[in-house]
Motif scaffolding. Structure first.
Motif, PDB file in Angstrom:
ATOM      1  N   LEU A  87      11.056  -4.767  -2.666  1.00 30.64           N
ATOM      2  CA  LEU A  87      11.948  -4.328  -1.565  1.00 30.64           C
ATOM      3  C   LEU A  87      10.834  -5.120  -0.946  1.00 30.64           C
ATOM      4  N   PRO A  88      11.082  -5.759   0.531  1.00 29.31           N
ATOM      5  CA  PRO A  88      10.098  -5.954   1.021  1.00 29.31           C
ATOM      6  C   PRO A  88       9.921  -4.509   2.043  1.00 29.31           C
ATOM      7  N   PRO A  89       8.927  -4.898   2.630  1.00 31.80           N
ATOM      8  CA  PRO A  89       7.962  -3.573   3.231  1.00 31.80           C
ATOM      9  C   PRO A  89       9.163  -4.103   4.904  1.00 31.80           C
ATOM     10  N   VAL A  90       9.225  -2.710   5.762  1.00 23.22           N
ATOM     11  CA  VAL A  90      10.418  -2.707   6.605  1.00 23.22           C
ATOM     12  C   VAL A  90       8.874  -2.580   7.706  1.00 23.22           C
ATOM     13  N   GLU A  91       9.214  -3.224   8.796  1.00 23.41           N
ATOM     14  CA  GLU A  91       7.559  -3.350   9.831  1.00 23.41           C
ATOM     15  C   GLU A  91       8.592  -2.609  10.970  1.00 23.41           C
ATOM     16  N   LEU A  92       7.633  -1.588  11.316  1.00 27.04           N
ATOM     17  CA  LEU A  92       8.290  -1.159  12.143  1.00 27.04           C
ATOM     18  C   LEU A  92       7.293  -1.249  13.408  1.00 27.04           C
TER      19      LEU A  92
ATOM     20  N   SER B  75       0.709  -1.239  -0.015  1.00 21.29           N
ATOM     21  CA  SER B  75       0.213   0.149   0.243  1.00 21.29           C
ATOM     22  C   SER B  75       0.480   1.108  -0.337  1.00 21.29           C
ATOM     23  N   PHE B  76       0.718   2.594   0.030  1.00 22.27           N
ATOM     24  CA  PHE B  76       0.960   3.569  -0.776  1.00 22.27           C
ATOM     25  C   PHE B  76       1.600   3.494   0.524  1.00 22.27           C
ATOM     26  N   ARG B  77       0.143   3.729   1.707  1.00 28.90           N
ATOM     27  CA  ARG B  77       0.381   3.668   3.084  1.00 28.90           C
ATOM     28  C   ARG B  77       2.201   3.239   3.503  1.00 28.90           C
ATOM     29  N   THR B  78       2.248   1.993   3.331  1.00 30.56           N
ATOM     30  CA  THR B  78       2.779   0.886   3.735  1.00 30.56           C
ATOM     31  C   THR B  78       4.424   1.908   3.025  1.00 30.56           C
ATOM     32  N   GLU B  79       5.060   2.526   1.223  1.00 31.19           N
ATOM     33  CA  GLU B  79       5.412   2.842   1.393  1.00 31.19           C
ATOM     34  C   GLU B  79       6.218   4.172   1.079  1.00 31.19           C
ATOM     35  N   LEU B  80       4.898   4.739   1.920  1.00 34.01           N
ATOM     36  CA  LEU B  80       5.726   6.311   1.931  1.00 34.01           C
ATOM     37  C   LEU B  80       6.945   6.570   2.429  1.00 34.01           C
ATOM     38  N   PRO B  81       7.108   5.891   3.976  1.00 32.38           N
ATOM     39  CA  PRO B  81       8.919   6.758   4.757  1.00 32.38           C
ATOM     40  C   PRO B  81       9.845   5.414   3.536  1.00 32.38           C
ATOM     41  N   LEU B  82       9.562   4.872   2.339  1.00 34.60           N
ATOM     42  CA  LEU B  82      10.381   4.345   2.055  1.00 34.60           C
ATOM     43  C   LEU B  82      11.091   5.482   0.965  1.00 34.60           C
ATOM     44  N   LEU B  83       9.852   5.757   0.135  1.00 37.87           N
ATOM     45  CA  LEU B  83       9.514   7.077  -0.867  1.00 37.87           C
ATOM     46  C   LEU B  83      10.395   8.146  -0.438  1.00 37.87           C
ATOM     47  N   VAL B  84       9.824   8.661   1.225  1.00 38.00           N
ATOM     48  CA  VAL B  84      10.520   9.921   1.827  1.00 38.00           C
ATOM     49  C   VAL B  84      11.572   9.719   1.699  1.00 38.00           C
ATOM     50  N   TRP B  85      11.988   8.460   2.590  1.00 31.02           N
ATOM     51  CA  TRP B  85      13.695   8.219   2.419  1.00 31.02           C
ATOM     52  C   TRP B  85      15.016   8.500   1.702  1.00 31.02           C
ATOM     53  N   LEU B  86      13.958   8.037  -0.030  1.00 29.82           N
ATOM     54  CA  LEU B  86      14.731   7.702  -0.941  1.00 29.82           C
ATOM     55  C   LEU B  86      14.780   9.178  -1.407  1.00 29.82           C
ATOM     56  N   VAL B  87      14.265   9.610  -1.615  1.00 32.25           N
ATOM     57  CA  VAL B  87      14.015  11.706  -1.949  1.00 32.25           C
ATOM     58  C   VAL B  87      15.088  11.861  -0.720  1.00 32.25           C
TER      59      VAL B  87
ATOM     60  N   PHE C 224      11.974  15.776  -9.101  1.00 35.73           N
ATOM     61  CA  PHE C 224      12.590  14.608  -9.722  1.00 35.73           C
ATOM     62  C   PHE C 224      12.873  13.572  -9.420  1.00 35.73           C
ATOM     63  N   GLY C 225      13.870  13.158  -7.987  1.00 35.90           N
ATOM     64  CA  GLY C 225      13.626  12.466  -7.308  1.00 35.90           C
ATOM     65  C   GLY C 225      12.553  11.426  -6.045  1.00 35.90           C
ATOM     66  N   ALA C 226      11.470  11.916  -6.412  1.00 34.82           N
ATOM     67  CA  ALA C 226      10.479  11.008  -6.158  1.00 34.82           C
ATOM     68  C   ALA C 226       9.814  11.144  -7.351  1.00 34.82           C
ATOM     69  N   LEU C 227       9.525  11.020  -8.252  1.00 40.21           N
ATOM     70  CA  LEU C 227      10.131   9.946  -9.553  1.00 40.21           C
ATOM     71  C   LEU C 227      10.597   9.091  -9.744  1.00 40.21           C
ATOM     72  N   ILE C 228      12.222   9.291  -9.403  1.00 39.33           N
ATOM     73  CA  ILE C 228      13.093   8.200  -9.273  1.00 39.33           C
ATOM     74  C   ILE C 228      12.574   7.410  -7.962  1.00 39.33           C
TER      75      ILE C 228
ATOM     76  N   ALA D 164      10.634   1.751  -6.371  1.00 45.84           N
ATOM     77  CA  ALA D 164       9.634   1.373  -5.578  1.00 45.84           C
ATOM     78  C   ALA D 164       8.855   0.382  -5.966  1.00 45.84           C
ATOM     79  N   LYS D 165       8.606   0.814  -7.750  1.00 46.99           N
ATOM     80  CA  LYS D 165       7.437  -0.395  -7.990  1.00 46.99           C
ATOM     81  C   LYS D 165       8.157  -1.379  -8.195  1.00 46.99           C
ATOM     82  N   PHE D 166       9.522  -1.042  -9.802  1.00 43.15           N
ATOM     83  CA  PHE D 166      10.198  -2.032 -10.241  1.00 43.15           C
ATOM     84  C   PHE D 166      10.792  -3.121  -9.688  1.00 43.15           C
ATOM     85  N   PHE D 167      11.652  -1.991  -8.585  1.00 51.25           N
ATOM     86  CA  PHE D 167      12.287  -3.274  -8.066  1.00 51.25           C
ATOM     87  C   PHE D 167      11.709  -3.624  -6.262  1.00 51.25           C
TER      88      PHE D 167
END
Length: 188
Positions: free
Chosen positions: A50-55, A7-19, A36-40, A45-48
């Motif tokens: 990555l197991p979700p990090v369970e906090l 879900s987007f909620r699960t991936e949001l911390p990863l996306l923020v960290w990548l940006v 542009f970093g957010a697009l990357i 996250a879409k094509f590679f």
């Protein structure tokens, strides 16, 4: 390979960290570069996979501050020890690869413990066995079995501190039961 999308909620911390990493790597936090970093980040996250990090959903600030101070003290002390070893003993310093089994099987705890240990001069994680939660460290100044036991104890104490800061309630309870029974580890 098909996988259940996160879900987007699960991936949001990863996306923020990548940006944030993207901006830091380019040393440019302008809106255009971050966009542009957010697009990357979304493409990664879409094509590679990555197991979700369970906090755990908990962070104990009262444990985090003394842990951070202890960590800084260890970094300073280890820096002076490595300086001494390099200047005085030089190539006569003995090192070893030490296997350290961890209590937690959480990817977050294993990774956090490995990073903290690697940031302290004189030790470096060279391998992680995820199936057994074992860190293999290259450690300096190892001359006898007691030195190996000391390294293992230090790593397990750091892991215990991290569990107290951000571990799950089950991990904290298991740690308390283990220390209460005197199995291994000491309180930080």
């Amino acid at each position: 390979m098909s996988r259940k999308p996160n879900s987007f909620r699960t991936e949001l911390p990863l996306l923020v960290w990548l940006v944030i990493v993207w901006g830091a790597l380019w040393r440019d936090f302008s809106p255009g570069n971050l966009l542009f970093g957010a697009l990357i980040a979304v493409l990664v996250a879409k094509f590679f996979y990555l197991p979700p990090v369970e906090l755990s959903g908990r962070f104990n600030i009262r444990r985090a501050i003394p842990f951070a101070l202890m960590f800084l003290a260890k970094v300073v002390a280890a820096s002076f020890l490595v300086l001494y070893l390099a200047v005085v003993k030089g190539p006569k310093v003995r090192s070893a690869v030490v296997a350290v089994p961890l209590r937690s099987h959480s990817d977050l705890m294993v990774t956090a413990t490995g990073h903290v240990i690697s940031l302290i001069p004189g030790s470096l994680v060279v391998e992680v066995d995820r199936s057994t939660s074992t860190l293999y460290l290259h450690a300096l100044n190892i001359y006898q079995e007691a030195d190996i036991d000391k390294i293992r104890q230090e790593v397990q104490n750091i892991e215990a501190g991290l569990i107290r800061i951000m571990g799950t309630r089950e991990e904290v309870q298991a740690l308390g039961a283990e220390i209460g029974s005197g199995v291994k580890g000491t309180a930080l």
